[in-house]
Design an enzyme around this catalytic site. Structure first.
Site, short mmCIF file in Angstrom:
data_model
loop_
_atom_site.label_atom_id
_atom_site.label_comp_id
_atom_site.label_asym_id
_atom_site.label_seq_id
_atom_site.Cartn_x
_atom_site.Cartn_y
_atom_site.Cartn_z
N GLU A 1 0.85 -1.21 0.00
CA GLU A 1 0.00 0.00 0.00
C GLU A 1 0.87 1.24 0.00
O GLU A 1 1.93 1.26 0.65
CB GLU A 1 -0.83 0.02 1.29
N ASP A 2 0.42 2.28 -0.67
CA ASP A 2 1.12 3.56 -0.59
C ASP A 2 0.95 4.18 0.79
O ASP A 2 1.90 4.60 1.44
CB ASP A 2 0.62 4.52 -1.68
N ASP B 1 -4.55 5.13 5.81
CA ASP B 1 -5.15 6.30 6.46
C ASP B 1 -6.17 5.76 7.47
O ASP B 1 -5.78 5.30 8.54
CB ASP B 1 -5.78 7.12 5.32
N PHE C 1 -2.71 15.89 4.56
CA PHE C 1 -2.76 15.36 3.21
C PHE C 1 -1.39 15.45 2.53
O PHE C 1 -0.74 16.49 2.60
CB PHE C 1 -3.81 16.12 2.39
N ARG D 1 1.48 12.46 -8.75
CA ARG D 1 1.98 11.08 -8.58
C ARG D 1 3.42 10.94 -9.07
O ARG D 1 4.16 10.08 -8.60
CB ARG D 1 1.13 10.09 -9.37
#
Ligand code: IMP
Length: 178
Positions: free
Chosen positions: A102-103, A106, A155, A168
């Site tokens: 996973e990046d 959250d 964020f 990205r």
């Protein structure tokens, strides 16, 4: 402090590419040690994890395959709100060691969805790697075996992560400013 503008927001650089690369090397070394002798399938979650997965997998020395999963989310008509579906998991995972890549984790909803589906394929073991983790907003109890950086609930973009689809491509990670 390096700042960049993406659409209407300003972001400041928070994790340099060099720090990311040495963390990825570190995680790969731990995986090479932990997973030695296993038959491993890496499952990278698109879109965000493409860069992390690509850098990570090049440093993996154990016997492995890699596959990619995309999540489609849409607003459901029931009270649970967002429903997520997986597209593209056709690897045979039974009795394999699966590593979810996973990046960012959250709230953990995405991870929870992925874990449930992967569990249904009866793998031998599931491990989870996340480059970034926001512990303050995580609402689940699944263990994350490999965490790159714990970050505050702010964020971020870059290194695969986007703001409205942009950012990205950035090699560094940037945090939104007020
Ligand atoms: P979760 O389901 O709440 O854990 O969120 C996971 C997904 O939301 C990630 O895979 C990202 O696609 C996206 N996401 C969460 N936080 C951020 C962020 O700070 N920047 C960009 N995308 C994020």
């Amino acid at each position: 402090m390096e700042t960049i503008a993406i659409q209407d927001k300003i972001f400041k650089r928070s994790i340099a590419a060099s720090e990311i690369q040495s963390m990825v090397t570190d995680i790969a070394a731990r995986m090479n040690y932990d997973l030695e002798g296993d038959d491993v399938v890496f499952v990278a979650i698109l879109n965000g994890a493409f860069m992390f997965a690509s850098d990570l997998i090049r440093k993996i020395k154990v016997n492995c395959r890699i596959t990619f999963l995309k999540l489609a989310s849409y607003q459901g008509s029931n009270s649970t709100g967002i429903i997520k579906q997986l597209i593209g998991l056709n690897e045979v995972l039974k009795d394999k060691t699966v590593v979810i890549v996973e990046d960012i984790v959250d709230t953990g909803i995405t991870l929870d969805t992925v874990l449930r589906q992967i569990e249904s394929f009866q793998p031998k073991e599931i491990k989870v790697a996340a480059l970034l983790f926001k512990p303050d907003v995580y609402t689940f109890s699944h263990r994350i075996d490999y965490v790159g950086f714990n970050i505050p609930n702010e964020f971020v973009v870059g290194y695969g992560l986007d703001y409205n689809g942009y950012g990205r491509n950035l090699e560094h990670i940037y945090t939104i400013t007020d």
